[in-house]
Write a protein that holds these residues in place. Structure first.
Motif, PDB file in Angstrom:
ATOM      1  N   LYS A 124       3.618   4.771  -0.678  1.00 57.83           N
ATOM      2  CA  LYS A 124       2.332   4.228  -1.101  1.00 57.83           C
ATOM      3  C   LYS A 124       1.574   3.730   0.121  1.00 57.83           C
ATOM      4  O   LYS A 124       2.137   3.032   0.966  1.00 57.83           O
ATOM      5  N   ARG A 126      -0.764   1.218   1.729  1.00 62.87           N
ATOM      6  CA  ARG A 126      -1.111  -0.165   1.444  1.00 62.87           C
ATOM      7  C   ARG A 126      -2.115  -0.681   2.460  1.00 62.87           C
ATOM      8  O   ARG A 126      -2.215  -0.157   3.574  1.00 62.87           O
ATOM      9  N   GLN A 134      -1.865  -5.009  -0.704  1.00 62.45           N
ATOM     10  CA  GLN A 134      -2.007  -4.355  -2.000  1.00 62.45           C
ATOM     11  C   GLN A 134      -2.145  -2.857  -1.797  1.00 62.45           C
ATOM     12  O   GLN A 134      -2.490  -2.393  -0.704  1.00 62.45           O
ATOM     13  N   PRO A 135      -1.852  -2.076  -2.860  1.00 67.40           N
ATOM     14  CA  PRO A 135      -2.053  -0.632  -2.735  1.00 67.40           C
ATOM     15  C   PRO A 135      -3.504  -0.319  -2.393  1.00 67.40           C
ATOM     16  O   PRO A 135      -4.434  -0.901  -2.976  1.00 67.40           O
ATOM     17  N   ASN A 255      -0.360   9.085  -0.687  1.00 69.03           N
ATOM     18  CA  ASN A 255       0.669   8.041  -0.737  1.00 69.03           C
ATOM     19  C   ASN A 255       1.992   8.481  -0.136  1.00 69.03           C
ATOM     20  O   ASN A 255       2.750   7.654   0.388  1.00 69.03           O
TER      21      ASN A 255
END
Length: 622
Positions: A124, A126, A134-135, A255
């Motif tokens: 992911k 971030r 956070q993403p 991601n």
């Protein structure tokens, strides 16, 4: 009267070496140049041509899980250990604070773009803004897909869709009669839609779903109870509809990437390029300008064949080099430039280079202006002159390759450059190239314009390594974060987290001028860097067996009340370079090898020169 002729005394030969140029772990000890060492464990460049014992390291923190990397944002360090991210001041005062969890238990990399830190770990993307992690998908840009769109469809495409999140907006030129407005896509997501209407004041008024309009998501149609009418501002759209349409796998394209570089039009570092997605091994993607939350669905490139994966990037002048692994059998380095074509960014391929494929994603760094990386055949570099010429990427680690190329698990190697030294850490060791000492092409390496002096470090359990300012750090597989000492004059700098460091400098096999003659070694001399506490053991290898010839613990020391140590006391106040010498009794050998060693805790050891005296007389009989 009988006369007797007294045989002439054999001429004494002197071998004096005052330039020490690192290790040679590739050639046989008998073929190593006298300035180099076939075994120079834990010795490193002091100043060019001189060597000293490597400084050790101190423990800064113990976290949970392997330390996969460290990322920097202003005055903070973010340490990725196990599946968590910890925050601590860059001065490492205080205890690391748990910032977030859920990261991959594997290497992560980061890039600072437009005041935000973007971290990729292969699961992911971030973003860190100084407060929270956070993403990136949660704060990703919602593109304006079309403008000037009639209610029945059409219009002008304005921005591509964002791969990272499914939302998009469309602006319509409303009419007095049309109540049905058709989106560009059918099969919209079942999530609240947003509608905004342009007021006479030029401001937008938001209308919630169910309050004046209904949505048919299957057909992608929005039906107003009352026609929105024409725009109150001439030439401007007056209806904006925001919807979402998820395409399976779009977000994962970004991601799942774990390598990247900052690059842009004209070589500007204003876009993030990422790759490393195992589902698309030969693809890469680029972000919007100064915005790594926006990934246009048209912003990608296909680099070579799918048989070779992109392993990392280098920026060479105004070009971006994508390095592929050994699966790409033809061209392993693909060069692109950044252009504007019809006011849109384009990154055409301008050249490809042959050479061995990259072996480790963590091995890319810049040494003496050259981008270097690890391959199965050693450390290679791409130089600016290679861009336009028909040349290969070039080997730079000839003197290390005898050991380096035999290392298992090369894909786990990590690297950093500190004070013109390229540290490649693998399997508890560091293979080091010295960018300040260019040894030319005397090795005969066919695809190389130069070789660097090389060094070898043991006792280094690094699974990640990084620099911050002028300090070198690493993390181990057990959660330890360590920092190397920085003052070579301090005795306390010479331990590995409390463990003594064994530093060795061996000579090559010394066979004199005629290899088949007997050699009788009669004297040695050393020039050492003075220290408050230092010592040296001189070993000799005779017919394959090592024995201790001399241990000197006093003559290279000097008295300092500031760094008093009673057990290593000396009366001498001479802090200049020290010369040690002694006699040897090594007779009737075809060759000998000498080792100068220091394995004491908290003792510096600097070697500036060594010399030997010997004679050659008679044929060696074995």
């Amino acid at each position: 009267m009988a006369r007797f002729a007294v045989p002439a005394q054999p001429a004494r030969s002197v071998l004096c070496v005052d330039r020490l140029l690192g290790v040679d772990m590739t050639n046989d000890p008998g073929n190593v140049a006298k300035e180099q060492s076939p075994c120079g464990d834990n010795m490193i460049r002091d100043v060019p041509g001189k060597v000293r014992k490597c400084m050790g390291y101190e423990r800064l923190a113990t976290l949970t899980g392997a330390v996969h990397g460290c990322h920097f944002f202003k005055e903070e360090a973010l340490v990725h250990a196990g599946q968590a991210l910890y925050r601590v001041g860059r001065d490492w005062q205080g205890k690391p604070e748990l910032l977030c969890e859920g990261l991959a238990d594997s290497a992560s990399r980061s890039w600072l773009l437009n005041g935000q830190l973007f971290i990729a770990d292969g699961t992911k993307l971030r973003v860190y803004d100084g407060e929270t992690v956070q993403p990136a998908a949660d704060v990703a840009k919602v593109p304006l897909f079309t403008i000037a769109r009639p209610p029945a469809g059409g219009g002008v495409q304005y921005e591509p869709l964002n791969l990272l999140q499914p939302k998009f907006s469309e602006r319509f030129a409303g009419t007095e009669t049309d109540t049905v407005y058709c989106m560009s896509f059918s099969g919209l997501d079942d999530m609240p839609m947003s509608v905004r209407l342009l007021e006479k004041t030029g401001e937008w008024r938001e209308v919630a779903e169910g309050e004046g309009f209904t949505v048919d998501r299957e057909t992608g149609q929005v039906t107003f109870e009352t026609a929105p009418g024409k725009s109150p501002v001439t030439g401007e759209d007056n209806v904006e509809i925001t919807a979402a349409r998820t395409v399976e796998g779009y977000a994962d394209r970004i991601n799942k990437c774990d390598v990247g570089a900052l690059f842009g039009v004209g070589g500007a570092a204003d876009r993030l390029f990422v790759s490393g997605n195992g589902d698309f091994p030969n693809y890469d993607w680029f972000s919007g300008q100064n915005d790594a939350t926006y990934w246009p669905d048209t912003g990608y490139s296909v680099l070579g064949s799918g048989a070779g994966a992109v392993m990392g990037y280098s920026v060479i002048n105004n070009y971006l080099a994508a390095h592929k692994d050994a699966g790409e059998t033809e061209r392993n380095v693909i060069l692109r430039r950044g252009d504007l074509v019809d006011d849109e960014p384009a990154f055409p391929i301008v050249n490809t280079l042959q050479g061995p494929g990259a072996a480790a994603k963590g091995s890319f760094a810049y040494l003496a202006t050259e981008p270097v990386f690890l391959t199965a055949l050693g450390v290679y570099a791409v130089t600016p002159s290679d861009i336009s010429g028909e040349r290969y990427s070039q080997n730079r680690s000839y003197y290390l390759n005898g050991a380096l190329t035999k290392e298992p698990g090369m894909e786990a190697a990590v690297a950093a450059v500190h004070r013109d030294l390229y540290w490649l850490c693998l399997n508890g060791k560091a293979y080091i190239l010295d960018g300040m000492q260019d040894l030319g092409t005397r090795s005969g390496e066919p695809y190389s314009t130069r070789q660097y002096a090389a060094f070898y470090r043991t006792g280094l359990p690094a699974v990640s390594v990084w620099t911050d300012g002028d300090r070198l750090y690493f993390g181990d597989a057990k959660g330890g974060v360590f920092r190397f000492y920085e003052d070579p004059t301090q005795p306390e700098s010479y331990n590995d987290d409390g463990v003594p460091i064994r530093a060795v400098w061996e000579t090559p096999d010394l066979g004199g001028k005629l290899f088949y003659k007997n050699k009788n070694f009669c004297r040695f001399a050393l020039q050492l860097t003075p220290a408050v506490a230092t010592s040296v053991a001189v070993w000799v290898q005779k017919r394959g067996t090592w024995r201790l010839a001399r241990r000197e613990e006093r003559k290279a020391r000097y008295l300092s009340y500031q760094r008093w140590c009673y057990s290593k006391f000396t009366y001498s106040n001479d802090s200049t370079t020290k010369t040690l010498h002694g006699k040897l009794r090594i007779k009737r050998v075809d060759k000998a090898r000498f080792r100068f060693e220091n394995d004491e805790l908290n003792e510096p050891f600097g070697l500036m020169a060594w010399a030997l005296e010997f004679t050659e007389n008679g044929n060696y009989k074995g």
